[in-house]
Design a protein around this motif. Sequence first.
Motif, PDB file in Angstrom:
ATOM      1  N   ILE A 108     104.043  30.631 144.258  1.00  0.00           N
ATOM      2  CA  ILE A 108     105.466  30.648 143.894  1.00  0.00           C
ATOM      3  C   ILE A 108     106.020  32.060 144.037  1.00  0.00           C
ATOM      4  N   MET A 109     105.186  33.072 143.821  1.00  0.00           N
ATOM      5  CA  MET A 109     105.652  34.449 143.982  1.00  0.00           C
ATOM      6  C   MET A 109     106.151  34.686 145.404  1.00  0.00           C
ATOM      7  N   HIS A 110     105.475  34.113 146.381  1.00  0.00           N
ATOM      8  CA  HIS A 110     105.851  34.307 147.778  1.00  0.00           C
ATOM      9  C   HIS A 110     107.030  33.419 148.171  1.00  0.00           C
ATOM     10  N   LEU A 111     107.104  32.235 147.583  1.00  0.00           N
ATOM     11  CA  LEU A 111     108.210  31.329 147.881  1.00  0.00           C
ATOM     12  C   LEU A 111     109.509  31.758 147.211  1.00  0.00           C
ATOM     13  N   TYR A 112     109.403  32.595 146.190  1.00  0.00           N
ATOM     14  CA  TYR A 112     110.586  33.022 145.445  1.00  0.00           C
ATOM     15  C   TYR A 112     111.571  33.768 146.339  1.00  0.00           C
ATOM     16  N   SER A 113     111.080  34.620 147.227  1.00  0.00           N
ATOM     17  CA  SER A 113     111.993  35.353 148.115  1.00  0.00           C
ATOM     18  C   SER A 113     112.704  34.409 149.080  1.00  0.00           C
ATOM     19  N   VAL A 114     112.013  33.377 149.532  1.00  0.00           N
ATOM     20  CA  VAL A 114     112.642  32.382 150.401  1.00  0.00           C
ATOM     21  C   VAL A 114     113.704  31.616 149.619  1.00  0.00           C
ATOM     22  N   PHE A 115     113.374  31.249 148.386  1.00  0.00           N
ATOM     23  CA  PHE A 115     114.304  30.515 147.528  1.00  0.00           C
ATOM     24  C   PHE A 115     115.569  31.330 147.255  1.00  0.00           C
ATOM     25  N   THR A 116     115.413  32.612 146.950  1.00  0.00           N
ATOM     26  CA  THR A 116     116.595  33.429 146.658  1.00  0.00           C
ATOM     27  C   THR A 116     117.447  33.668 147.906  1.00  0.00           C
ATOM     28  N   THR A 117     116.823  33.743 149.073  1.00  0.00           N
ATOM     29  CA  THR A 117     117.589  33.895 150.311  1.00  0.00           C
ATOM     30  C   THR A 117     118.422  32.644 150.576  1.00  0.00           C
ATOM     31  N   VAL A 118     117.821  31.481 150.415  1.00  0.00           N
ATOM     32  CA  VAL A 118     118.554  30.228 150.596  1.00  0.00           C
ATOM     33  C   VAL A 118     119.673  30.124 149.567  1.00  0.00           C
ATOM     34  N   LEU A 119     119.379  30.512 148.335  1.00  0.00           N
ATOM     35  CA  LEU A 119     120.382  30.463 147.278  1.00  0.00           C
ATOM     36  C   LEU A 119     121.551  31.399 147.576  1.00  0.00           C
ATOM     37  N   LEU A 120     121.267  32.558 148.155  1.00  0.00           N
ATOM     38  CA  LEU A 120     122.333  33.491 148.522  1.00  0.00           C
ATOM     39  C   LEU A 120     123.260  32.870 149.560  1.00  0.00           C
ATOM     40  N   TYR A 121     122.688  32.192 150.549  1.00  0.00           N
ATOM     41  CA  TYR A 121     123.522  31.601 151.583  1.00  0.00           C
ATOM     42  C   TYR A 121     124.252  30.358 151.109  1.00  0.00           C
ATOM     43  N   LEU A 122     123.747  29.692 150.087  1.00  0.00           N
ATOM     44  CA  LEU A 122     124.430  28.513 149.550  1.00  0.00           C
ATOM     45  C   LEU A 122     125.428  28.864 148.448  1.00  0.00           C
ATOM     46  N   THR A 123     125.505  30.121 148.084  1.00  0.00           N
ATOM     47  CA  THR A 123     126.481  30.567 147.099  1.00  0.00           C
ATOM     48  C   THR A 123     127.560  31.345 147.837  1.00  0.00           C
TER      49      THR A 123
END
Length: 135
Positions: A50-65
């Motif tokens: 999850i530590m490694h997936l967190y950066s992917v998750f926050t990048t997707v969240l940035l583009y969806l916000t």
Amino acid sequence: FTALMLVMVATRAELHWSVILSVIPLSLLMLLSLGIGLILAALTVKFRDIMHLYSVFTTVLLYLTPVIYPMSIWLEKVVLLNPLTNILMMFRDVMINGLIFDVWSLVIAIVETAFFLALGLYVFYKNQDQFILNI
């Protein structure tokens, strides 16, 4: 917030009296982040990836916000599913537009924040006894 205030003063942007209400969206954002952080903390102890997936998750969240683009670019219903969008729109209304956010937006933001905070507290306290076994 401090950087935004400095930029607004430096660029001589109009400061509205509604800036005082910016405490509400900031508090909701802080509590929403706490709830999501508790969920991620509990899951990271058990699943290290999850530590490694967190950066992917926050990048997707940035583009969806809609931070640096208007909501009209995406489908508005898709963007509104993101709990950060409502809080961001409330903050924009208060800081930039000089408007007071409507009660419906505040109720939605409070419900979303309360849900994630309650879920985060539940997940964290449910799994905290197992933390020592998974470290």
